[in-house]
Design a protein around this motif. Structure first.
Motif, PDB file in Angstrom:
ATOM      1  N   GLN A 282     -68.064  70.758   9.611  1.00  0.00           N
ATOM      2  CA  GLN A 282     -67.479  71.869   8.870  1.00  0.00           C
ATOM      3  C   GLN A 282     -66.055  71.494   8.498  1.00  0.00           C
ATOM      4  N   PHE A 283     -65.819  71.339   7.205  1.00  0.00           N
ATOM      5  CA  PHE A 283     -64.521  70.906   6.707  1.00  0.00           C
ATOM      6  C   PHE A 283     -64.038  71.937   5.688  1.00  0.00           C
ATOM      7  N   LEU A 284     -62.907  72.565   5.983  1.00  0.00           N
ATOM      8  CA  LEU A 284     -62.387  73.645   5.155  1.00  0.00           C
ATOM      9  C   LEU A 284     -60.972  73.292   4.693  1.00  0.00           C
ATOM     10  N   TYR A 285     -60.700  73.528   3.408  1.00  0.00           N
ATOM     11  CA  TYR A 285     -59.418  73.162   2.806  1.00  0.00           C
ATOM     12  C   TYR A 285     -58.880  74.340   2.013  1.00  0.00           C
ATOM     13  N   VAL A 286     -57.585  74.531   2.093  1.00  0.00           N
ATOM     14  CA  VAL A 286     -56.906  75.548   1.290  1.00  0.00           C
ATOM     15  C   VAL A 286     -55.833  74.846   0.464  1.00  0.00           C
ATOM     16  N   ASN A 287     -55.991  74.890  -0.847  1.00  0.00           N
ATOM     17  CA  ASN A 287     -55.094  74.176  -1.773  1.00  0.00           C
ATOM     18  C   ASN A 287     -54.966  72.708  -1.390  1.00  0.00           C
ATOM     19  N   GLY A 288     -56.108  72.104  -1.020  1.00  0.00           N
ATOM     20  CA  GLY A 288     -56.154  70.697  -0.675  1.00  0.00           C
ATOM     21  C   GLY A 288     -55.743  70.366   0.736  1.00  0.00           C
ATOM     22  N   ARG A 289     -55.292  71.340   1.510  1.00  0.00           N
ATOM     23  CA  ARG A 289     -54.805  71.110   2.866  1.00  0.00           C
ATOM     24  C   ARG A 289     -55.915  71.399   3.868  1.00  0.00           C
ATOM     25  N   PRO A 290     -56.263  70.439   4.749  1.00  0.00           N
ATOM     26  CA  PRO A 290     -57.278  70.727   5.761  1.00  0.00           C
ATOM     27  C   PRO A 290     -56.769  71.752   6.765  1.00  0.00           C
ATOM     28  N   VAL A 295     -60.901  83.089   9.803  1.00  0.00           N
ATOM     29  CA  VAL A 295     -61.486  83.872   8.711  1.00  0.00           C
ATOM     30  C   VAL A 295     -62.493  83.029   7.939  1.00  0.00           C
ATOM     31  N   LEU A 296     -62.125  81.789   7.631  1.00  0.00           N
ATOM     32  CA  LEU A 296     -63.006  80.909   6.871  1.00  0.00           C
ATOM     33  C   LEU A 296     -64.224  80.504   7.702  1.00  0.00           C
ATOM     34  N   ILE A 297     -64.009  80.191   8.972  1.00  0.00           N
ATOM     35  CA  ILE A 297     -65.128  79.807   9.839  1.00  0.00           C
ATOM     36  C   ILE A 297     -66.092  80.971   9.997  1.00  0.00           C
ATOM     37  N   GLY A 298     -65.561  82.186  10.175  1.00  0.00           N
ATOM     38  CA  GLY A 298     -66.420  83.362  10.282  1.00  0.00           C
ATOM     39  C   GLY A 298     -67.199  83.631   9.003  1.00  0.00           C
ATOM     40  N   ALA A 299     -66.557  83.397   7.861  1.00  0.00           N
ATOM     41  CA  ALA A 299     -67.245  83.593   6.583  1.00  0.00           C
ATOM     42  C   ALA A 299     -68.370  82.583   6.411  1.00  0.00           C
ATOM     43  N   LEU A 300     -68.116  81.337   6.786  1.00  0.00           N
ATOM     44  CA  LEU A 300     -69.155  80.307   6.691  1.00  0.00           C
ATOM     45  C   LEU A 300     -70.340  80.666   7.580  1.00  0.00           C
ATOM     46  N   ARG A 301     -70.053  81.135   8.768  1.00  0.00           N
ATOM     47  CA  ARG A 301     -71.115  81.545   9.682  1.00  0.00           C
ATOM     48  C   ARG A 301     -71.894  82.736   9.110  1.00  0.00           C
ATOM     49  N   ARG A 312     -77.224  76.951  16.246  1.00  0.00           N
ATOM     50  CA  ARG A 312     -77.130  75.947  15.192  1.00  0.00           C
ATOM     51  C   ARG A 312     -75.941  76.256  14.295  1.00  0.00           C
ATOM     52  N   HIS A 313     -75.363  75.223  13.691  1.00  0.00           N
ATOM     53  CA  HIS A 313     -74.144  75.378  12.900  1.00  0.00           C
ATOM     54  C   HIS A 313     -74.333  74.758  11.520  1.00  0.00           C
ATOM     55  N   PRO A 314     -73.911  75.468  10.459  1.00  0.00           N
ATOM     56  CA  PRO A 314     -74.048  74.907   9.111  1.00  0.00           C
ATOM     57  C   PRO A 314     -73.096  73.744   8.888  1.00  0.00           C
ATOM     58  N   ALA A 315     -73.441  72.895   7.936  1.00  0.00           N
ATOM     59  CA  ALA A 315     -72.589  71.773   7.532  1.00  0.00           C
ATOM     60  C   ALA A 315     -72.064  72.063   6.131  1.00  0.00           C
ATOM     61  N   ALA A 316     -70.769  71.916   5.936  1.00  0.00           N
ATOM     62  CA  ALA A 316     -70.188  72.231   4.626  1.00  0.00           C
ATOM     63  C   ALA A 316     -68.823  71.584   4.481  1.00  0.00           C
ATOM     64  N   CYS A 317     -68.462  71.344   3.236  1.00  0.00           N
ATOM     65  CA  CYS A 317     -67.118  70.871   2.881  1.00  0.00           C
ATOM     66  C   CYS A 317     -66.665  71.746   1.712  1.00  0.00           C
ATOM     67  N   LEU A 318     -65.775  72.694   1.996  1.00  0.00           N
ATOM     68  CA  LEU A 318     -65.408  73.714   1.018  1.00  0.00           C
ATOM     69  C   LEU A 318     -63.911  73.678   0.732  1.00  0.00           C
ATOM     70  N   PHE A 319     -63.570  73.890  -0.549  1.00  0.00           N
ATOM     71  CA  PHE A 319     -62.181  73.871  -0.991  1.00  0.00           C
ATOM     72  C   PHE A 319     -61.842  75.216  -1.620  1.00  0.00           C
ATOM     73  N   ILE A 320     -60.805  75.843  -1.119  1.00  0.00           N
ATOM     74  CA  ILE A 320     -60.344  77.122  -1.662  1.00  0.00           C
ATOM     75  C   ILE A 320     -59.019  76.880  -2.374  1.00  0.00           C
ATOM     76  N   ASP A 321     -58.991  77.220  -3.642  1.00  0.00           N
ATOM     77  CA  ASP A 321     -57.765  77.100  -4.426  1.00  0.00           C
ATOM     78  C   ASP A 321     -57.293  78.497  -4.793  1.00  0.00           C
TER      79      ASP A 321
END
Length: 621
Positions: A282-290, A295-301, A312-321
């Protein structure tokens, strides 16, 4: 006048007692020297070698580098060197770069409008306070220069020979604060942490080349390399994720591109059947910053809520701009946490975008399911295979006796119902093919143009029924049952305000709450499908979720859990024979139904095997 009690001390003398907790001389306020200040700052910024690598790579990216090379020895304890081809620094810049709170990233007028990775101006002086730091740099067309700092003591700027860019070299990390060395882990563990940092930043910048080299023991070994990608952003990111996370993730990831209220979400999220045992992918970025944001982890779940079990846990790489003024990145020394001005908008966008992508994926399941199936079907090879055509033609000894179907019959279990292809000459053109047989009164064997499909009939029908029930609930609403006597629950002012703020959302799921004066809340209605409910326990659980994630899906989860159980009991049971028309109807409905590639718990509902895979099992390739 009574005599004083000898067991009670004199309060005046107690205050003057130097042994007392509040006695002793008055503490004196002192101004710490720069060396102590930098070491204190280093304790916040430089937690371990991986923290150093993160800060230096981010500086290189802020300098518009297209190539970043990292050299590490002994897990970063003895050497960390980061080389980039960015814009570089002049001889006048180097002393300033080693001063606290000196930065080229911001002018200090607006800390809520930050467009760069770094902005505090603390990393380099902190590193110079706890290790032996050398910086060499050259601007394009300028002259190379060099400066060193050891334990906070600077040298004069001197000429240096190098091409355009910057080389930052840190040796003997924490030599000035040796107590910190005791808290570091083994060289291997620290190297692994450094590798994770480099990979996270490499995913954020797919057009930049990253190279990580381990130079421990005088040997040089490249442990990670990602060359800069070309093409548009999505193609470059997909190629970079393939290189970093592997082919399986890239093949089973869905492209995400959604926008709402000025928030733009992009990236890739994997199918539910490509789930993991932990949140390692699970890789989450805000304006390119890891970042690591609850809040983001809960939303992904929440987005995968009814397609994955809790283990079980989802796999994702998401970018929020988002506009920098709508997110505060100045809330943590390591800049790994952020605070959104409108967290509900961000959370809602993630949940809706991912659920829409999963629904559009339809019946699709991950390709790893077939690979795992093939792996499970591989026989153990205790000796080399000997095929019939390789056996000697004459004199078959008594130890060898050819076996046919008659010999196998006594070992076979289950029953096979053969189905004539009466559903059209080209039924195999459907994605899930045409049903040809049912085995063990549950598993449907279907033939496609390129192989076969094995369907778990019970699991597939369970998902189909569940999706129908969810659709009905969304269209008709959740039936609520009014309590004969409303349940009054006392709680703190803050807790009551938190619950009442989400009262409208809770009412959509049949839970109606109202203020009841003071700090009390009245529960008027509960979801009818849940039956008898401990309203107070439910509200306490909702409060826990609101505090932890900023939102609550508890009521929705409970409702969907009930629907899931209803779907399980209302679906085709294992052990029931199905006619050919029923099987084909089930296959066609799976193709039309969102998320039918997995059951309600995230397990696959079917396995597809290509003909080439089957031939390989039998050694025909």
């Amino acid at each position: 006048m009574s005599e004083p009690d000898p067991n009670i001390g004199d309060p005046v003398s107690d205050l003057a007692d130097p042994v007392s907790n509040i006695g002793g001389p008055r503490p004196v306020i002192r101004q710490l020297d720069d060396a102590a200040i930098n070491r204190i700052a280093a304790g916040e910024v430089v937690e371990r070698p991986a923290s150093v690598v993160k800060e230096l790579i981010e500086n290189a990216l802020d300098a518009r580098a297209s190539r970043v090379e990292v050299f590490v020895a002994d897990g970063g304890k003895t050497l960390i060197r980061v080389t980039d081809n960015g814009v570089g620094m002049t001889a006048q810049d180097l002393p300033l770069a080693l001063s606290r709170h000196a930065t080229s990233k911001i002018d200090g007028s607006d800390l809520l409008n930050i467009h760069s990775f770094g902005f505090r101006g603390e990393a380099l002086p902190s590193l110079g306070a706890v290790g032996r730091l050398t910086i060499r740099s050259r601007t394009n067309g300028g002259e190379g220069c060099e400066i060193s700092v050891s334990g906070g003591a600077h040298t004069a700027v001197r000429p240096a020979a190098l091409t355009a860019g910057t080389i930052v070299e840190l040796r003997d990390l924490f030599y000035a604060t040796p107590a910190r060395l005791k808290f570091l882990r083994t060289d291997r563990a620290e190297m692994q942490a450094i590798s994770e940092v480099v990979k996270r930043l490499a995913m954020a910048e797919p057009f930049v080349t990253f190279v990580l080299t381990d130079v421990s023991g005088g040997k040089s070994r490249v442990t990670f390399r990602a060359d800069g990608e070309t093409g548009d952003m999505f193609d470059a990111l997909h190629a970079r994720l393939r290189g970093v996370l592997g082919k399986d993730f890239a093949e089973n990831a869905l492209a995400i591109d959604a926008q709402r209220d000025g928030v733009h979400l992009t990236g890739f999220a994997a199918l539910p059947t490509y789930s993991r045992g932990s949140a390692v992918q699970q890789f989450l970025y805000v304006n390119g910053r890891p970042v690591r944001d609850k809040v983001l982890i809960g939303a992904l779940r929440g987005a995968y809520m009814d397609t994955l079990s809790r283990d079980r846990h989802p796999a994702a790489c998401l970018f929020i701009d988002v506009e920098p003024t709508r997110v505060d990145v100045n809330v943590h020394p390591a800049k790994s946490e952020v605070r959104f001005r409108d967290p509900a908008i961000v959370r809602g966008l993630i949940v809706s975008a991912l659920r829409a992508a999963l629904a559009q994926a339809g019946h699709r399941a991950s390709s790893t399911v077939a690979n795992e199936t093939l792996g499970a079907m591989q026989p153990e090879q205790t000796e080399p295979r000997v095929y019939q055509m390789d056996r000697p033609t004459g004199g078959i000894g008594p130890a060898y006796r050819p076996s046919g179907f008659a010999d196998m019959a006594q070992d076979m279990s289950g029953r096979v119902e053969m189905i004539e292809p009466n559903d059209g000459p080209r039924a195999e053109e459907h994605p899930l093919g045409a049903a040809r047989a049912q085995v063990h009164e549950n598993y449907i064997i279907a033939q496609t143009e390129t192989g076969i499909v094995i369907v778990d009939g019970h699991a597939a029908h369970e998902r189909l029924v569940y999706e129908k029930l969810k659709t009905q609930m969304a269209e008709n609403g959740v039936a609520a049952q009014a309590l004969l006597i409303p349940e009054i629950i006392e709680m703190s002012d803050d807790d009551a305000a938190q619950l009442l703020a989400v009262a409208d959302e809770l009412s959509r799921f049949g839970l109606t709450i109202e203020p009841f004066g003071g700090r009390a809340i009245a529960v008027r209605e509960t979801p009818a499908i849940l039956g008898e409910v401990n309203a107070e326990a439910m509200l306490r659980d909702i409060l826990d979720e609101l505090s932890d994630q900023g939102s609550s899906t508890l009521v929705q989860e409970k409702l969907e859990a009930i629907l899931s159980r209803i779907a399980c009991h209302g679906s085709i049971r294992t052990g029931r024979s199905m006619r050919g028309e029923e099987m084909n109807a089930l296959l066609r409905e799976m193709e039309r139904t969102p998320r039918s590639g997995q059951c309600n718990h995230g397990r696959p509902t079917y396995v597809e095997l290509k003909l080439s895979d089957i031939e390989r099992l039998f050694g025909r390739t």
